[in-house]
Design an enzyme around this catalytic site. Structure first.
Site, PDB file in Angstrom:
ATOM      1  N   ASP A 123       0.916  -1.295   0.141  1.00  0.00           N
ATOM      2  CA  ASP A 123       0.030   0.060  -0.123  1.00  0.00           C
ATOM      3  C   ASP A 123       0.720   1.110   0.096  1.00  0.00           C
ATOM      4  O   ASP A 123       1.733   1.344   0.669  1.00  0.00           O
ATOM      5  CB  ASP A 123      -0.857  -0.221   1.327  1.00  0.00           C
ATOM      6  CG  ASP A 123      -1.733   1.372   1.161  1.00  0.00           C
ATOM      7  OD1 ASP A 123      -2.839   1.095   0.569  1.00  0.00           O
ATOM      8  OD2 ASP A 123      -1.424   2.295   1.933  1.00  0.00           O
ATOM      9  N   LEU A 124       0.557   2.135  -0.960  1.00  0.00           N
ATOM     10  CA  LEU A 124       1.423   3.509  -0.919  1.00  0.00           C
ATOM     11  C   LEU A 124       1.120   4.100   0.114  1.00  0.00           C
ATOM     12  O   LEU A 124      -0.001   4.557   0.737  1.00  0.00           O
ATOM     13  CB  LEU A 124       1.197   4.089  -2.296  1.00  0.00           C
ATOM     14  CG  LEU A 124       1.470   3.299  -3.583  1.00  0.00           C
ATOM     15  CD1 LEU A 124       1.185   4.274  -4.619  1.00  0.00           C
ATOM     16  CD2 LEU A 124       3.070   3.177  -3.757  1.00  0.00           C
ATOM     17  N   ASP A 168      -4.822   2.384  -4.485  1.00  0.00           N
ATOM     18  CA  ASP A 168      -3.267   2.414  -4.447  1.00  0.00           C
ATOM     19  C   ASP A 168      -2.631   1.260  -3.584  1.00  0.00           C
ATOM     20  O   ASP A 168      -1.574   1.397  -2.886  1.00  0.00           O
ATOM     21  CB  ASP A 168      -2.796   3.612  -3.524  1.00  0.00           C
ATOM     22  CG  ASP A 168      -3.400   3.757  -2.239  1.00  0.00           C
ATOM     23  OD1 ASP A 168      -4.297   2.890  -2.105  1.00  0.00           O
ATOM     24  OD2 ASP A 168      -3.056   4.403  -1.302  1.00  0.00           O
TER      25      ASP A 168
END
Length: 351
Positions: A228-229, A271
């Site tokens: 996950d960004l 994301d």
């Protein structure tokens, strides 16, 4: 259709020519009866030969004779079929079964015309033999023109048919290409993410099954990583979705370069990504790859004229150590990712 029209035209022209020759022969016979009537009345038989020779000037007349009322032949001339020379035939025969009305009969290519000489009571008979061969010059010319027209018609028809087949083939090829493009589009929409062109959840499930089967056969490690960004939401809110989408594309390119060719990167959310790192000799090898990936993602991105900074939190679940079921491994990696976020972000954490 062209063959039928040609055959009908050929037959009709032949018939028209034969009818024309018959009318010509009857006209000559009628004229001859008028010419010899007076000679028969005065019995000037010497003049009959002169009349017949005059009639034979027509090339289509092959024989002519004059007989008296009893049917006795008074004078006869014939044309040699090989040399076309006209000669007098000395014949003391007679016309069999003379009739009171003009008659015609046809045998092979010869038309026989009988004409009575005189009024109600005939005083003599005239007989003409007219050649009715179909290779007359005029008929030959007509046939040649018909043959030319049929040939041109056949060529035109072949061109039309060829053009139609080419058009049909082109349309079929175009339709087939459109179908193939549609199939490719449907396949891409079904198994790939529209923005990044990475595998989606459906293709990820298939890739994960294959990777698990390969790991079971090779006895090597398989790492399922949930990424996950960090900081992506702030970029989206500050610079807009267009910049956010462009950033995602750049992030995907860096991830693909950091991983090996046989590894898989799939997008499963806005994301969020799942990484399948297979064919690992040890857990340490997985750590090296993830460290390199975090370093690449930590470098600034230049997107739409902006210098953007993001990071990544990665959770890792190992095959066999943490399970062998695809859903279980992804769920464990997801939990490990939250542990990485809680530990300060921009790091990886094993389940």
């Amino acid at each position: 259709m062209l063959i039928l029209v040609g055959a009908w035209s050929y037959r009709q022209t032949n018939q028209m020519m034969l009818e024309s020759q018959e009318r010509t022969g009857k006209a000559i016979a009628a004229g001859l009866t008028s010419a010899v009537e007076e000679d028969l009345i005065v019995k000037n038989y010497a003049q009959l030969e002169v009349r017949l020779m005059q009639v034979m000037a027509g090339a289509q007349i092959s024989a002519a004779l004059v007989a008296d009322a009893s049917g006795k032949v008074l004078s006869e001339v014939q044309r040699d079929p090989r040399t076309s020379e006209v000669s007098v035939v000395f014949n003391d025969g007679s016309i069999r079964n003379p009739v009171a009305q003009p008659t015609t009969s046809r045998t092979d290519d010869v038309l026989n015309i009988f004409y009575p000489v005189g009024g109600v009571v005939p005083i003599g008979w005239v007989k003409l033999r007219v050649a009715t061969t179909p290779d007359d010059a005029l008929l030959g010319g007509i046939h040649q023109q018909l043959l030319l027209l049929l040939s041109l018609g056949a060529i035109t028809m072949l061109m039309v048919v060829g053009f139609s087949l080419w058009r049909t083939y082109s349309r079929v090829q175009t339709a087939q290409m459109l179908i193939e493009e549609l199939n490719d589009s449907l396949h891409s929409a079904a198994f790939y993410d529209a923005l990044t062109q990475l595998p989606n959840r459906h293709l990820l499930a298939d890739r994960l099954k294959q990777a698990l089967a390969m790991a079971a056969r090779s006895n090597k490690h398989l790492a399922v990583c949930y990424l996950d960004l960090d900081g992506f939401k702030q970029v989206n809110d500050q610079y807009g979705h267009d910049t956010g989408d462009a950033l995602l594309i750049e992030v995907c390119q860096r991830m693909l370069k950091a991983l090996r060719q046989h590894d898989t990167v799939a997008r499963v959310g806005g994301d969020e990504f799942v990484l399948l790192i297979s064919d690992l000799e040890s857990i340490h090898a997985c750590e090296l790859i993830l460290s390199r990936l975090l370093g690449d993602l930590a470098r600034p991105f230049h997107v739409n004229g902006h210098n953007l900074q993001v990071g990544a939190s990665i959770g890792v679940a190992m095959h066999l150590q943490h399970g062998s079921d695809p859903a279980t491994l992804i769920r464990m990696a997801d939990k490990a990712m939250y542990s990485a976020k809680c530990a300060g972000k921009n790091r990886y954490c094993f389940f």
